[in-house]
Write an enzyme that holds these catalytic residues in place. Structure first.
Site, short mmCIF file in Angstrom:
data_model
loop_
_atom_site.label_atom_id
_atom_site.label_comp_id
_atom_site.label_asym_id
_atom_site.label_seq_id
_atom_site.Cartn_x
_atom_site.Cartn_y
_atom_site.Cartn_z
N GLY A 15 -3.21 10.29 4.63
CA GLY A 15 -2.00 10.17 5.41
C GLY A 15 -1.17 8.95 5.10
O GLY A 15 -0.93 8.60 3.93
N ILE A 16 -0.72 8.28 6.15
CA ILE A 16 0.15 7.11 5.99
C ILE A 16 -0.55 6.02 5.18
O ILE A 16 0.04 5.41 4.28
CB ILE A 16 0.58 6.58 7.37
CG1 ILE A 16 1.53 7.58 8.05
CG2 ILE A 16 1.25 5.21 7.25
CD1 ILE A 16 1.86 7.22 9.49
N ARG A 49 -7.71 4.04 -9.34
CA ARG A 49 -8.24 3.22 -10.45
C ARG A 49 -8.03 3.92 -11.79
O ARG A 49 -7.81 3.25 -12.81
CB ARG A 49 -9.72 2.92 -10.22
CG ARG A 49 -9.96 1.87 -9.13
CD ARG A 49 -11.41 1.46 -9.05
NE ARG A 49 -12.26 2.50 -8.50
CZ ARG A 49 -12.50 2.68 -7.22
NH1 ARG A 49 -11.93 1.88 -6.32
NH2 ARG A 49 -13.31 3.64 -6.80
N ASP A 61 -15.87 0.66 9.50
CA ASP A 61 -15.47 1.00 10.87
C ASP A 61 -14.76 -0.22 11.42
O ASP A 61 -15.39 -1.24 11.69
CB ASP A 61 -16.69 1.35 11.71
CG ASP A 61 -16.34 1.76 13.14
OD1 ASP A 61 -15.18 1.54 13.56
OD2 ASP A 61 -17.23 2.30 13.84
N GLY A 90 -6.34 4.17 12.75
CA GLY A 90 -6.31 4.50 14.17
C GLY A 90 -6.77 5.92 14.40
O GLY A 90 -6.93 6.71 13.47
N TYR A 153 -3.84 6.76 24.10
CA TYR A 153 -3.26 6.48 22.78
C TYR A 153 -2.01 5.62 22.91
O TYR A 153 -1.85 4.61 22.22
CB TYR A 153 -2.94 7.79 22.07
CG TYR A 153 -2.25 7.63 20.74
CD1 TYR A 153 -2.96 7.24 19.61
CD2 TYR A 153 -0.88 7.85 20.62
CE1 TYR A 153 -2.33 7.08 18.39
CE2 TYR A 153 -0.24 7.69 19.40
CZ TYR A 153 -0.97 7.31 18.29
OH TYR A 153 -0.33 7.14 17.09
N LYS A 157 -1.45 1.74 21.50
CA LYS A 157 -0.39 1.40 20.55
C LYS A 157 0.63 0.46 21.18
O LYS A 157 1.24 -0.37 20.49
CB LYS A 157 0.29 2.67 20.05
CG LYS A 157 -0.61 3.53 19.16
CD LYS A 157 -1.00 2.81 17.88
CE LYS A 157 -1.69 3.74 16.90
NZ LYS A 157 -2.02 3.05 15.61
#
Length: 249
Positions: A15-16, A49, A61, A90, A153, A157
């Site tokens: 993802g991001i 790589r 973690d 997250g 959530y 945030k």
């Protein structure tokens, strides 16, 4: 700062975070990709790589400080002192507040807020010594607008935004800038999984309510991160950079 600083990206396996890792690696930065998904982080790190990029991929973690400390020691040993941290890792889930368990609430805070605390604090000695540093947190538009069924959530945030603003004021004297990007709709594997399970409407339907009528991409967020970590952004700190296609509330 001379040379391309070492960049740590948490949640770098997909993802991001993966988009951010790819862009910084392409721009010549040594990149440490941290993620809880061991197979994914190894696979994506090896792919980068193979392009000639200098990439260290580590299973971590971020809610556990001892794992962050061990990972950062490996980053310093293999890549050098840390110059930039992109605190992206997250978790998210839907949970009716009336029946939300304390354990569900605490896990969200442990990962999204306390994990961000760990990820930043452990890197600061390098930045203070160098008198230069760039920190970018990835928060969420949910913290700005609120989010039904995701109060834990949004609260976690929102804490990230408050942490970002406070650190910007505290760390400026060390040459360190701290900013946050609160994305709205971003087309990621996690978002598509939510679409598949019915937790969210189809992304293309949501995008109809965004002035720039498409979901964001990891590359959109990565481009903002790259700018905020550049010397050209040295006078920008404590800001919410709303990479959201013009959507609001």
């Amino acid at each position: 700062m001379s040379g391309a600083p070492v960049v740590v990206v948490t949640g770098g396996a997909s993802g991001i975070g993966l988009g951010i890792s790819k862009l910084f690696a392409a721009n010549g930065h040594p990149v440490a990709m941290l993620d809880l998904q061991e197979e994914a982080i190894e696979r994506e790190g090896e792919a980068l790589r193979a392009t000639g990029a200098t990439v260290l991929s580590l299973r971590v973690d971020i809610a556990k400080r001892d794992e962050i400390d061990s990972a950062y020691a490996a980053v310093r040993r293999e890549l050098g002192p840390i110059g930039c941290v992109i605190a992206n890792a997250g978790i998210s889930s839907t949970d009716d507040f009336l029946t939300m368990t304390p354990e569900s609430w605490q896990r969200m805070i442990d990962v999204n807020l306390t994990g961000t605390f760990h990820s930043i604090q452990a890197a600061l000695p390098d930045m203070v010594e160098q008198k230069w540093g760039r920190i970018v947190t990835i928060s969420s538009q949910a913290a700005q607008s609120g989010a039904p069924d995701r109060a834990h959530y949004a609260a976690s945030k929102g804490g990230v935004i408050g942490l970002t603003r406070s650190l910007a004021r505290e760390l400026a004297r060390h040459g360190i800038t701290v900013n946050t990007i609160p994305p709205s709709l971003v087309d990621t594997p996690l978002a598509r999984e939510g679409e598949r399970t019915g937790q969210v409407p189809p992304l293309e339907v949501i995008a109809q309510h965004i002035p720039i009528a498409r979901p964001g991409t990891p590359a959109d967020i990565a481009a903002a991160c790259a700018f905020l970590c550049s010397d050209g952004a040295s006078y920008i700190t404590g800001q919410e950079i709303n990479v959201n296609g013009g959507s609001w509330m």
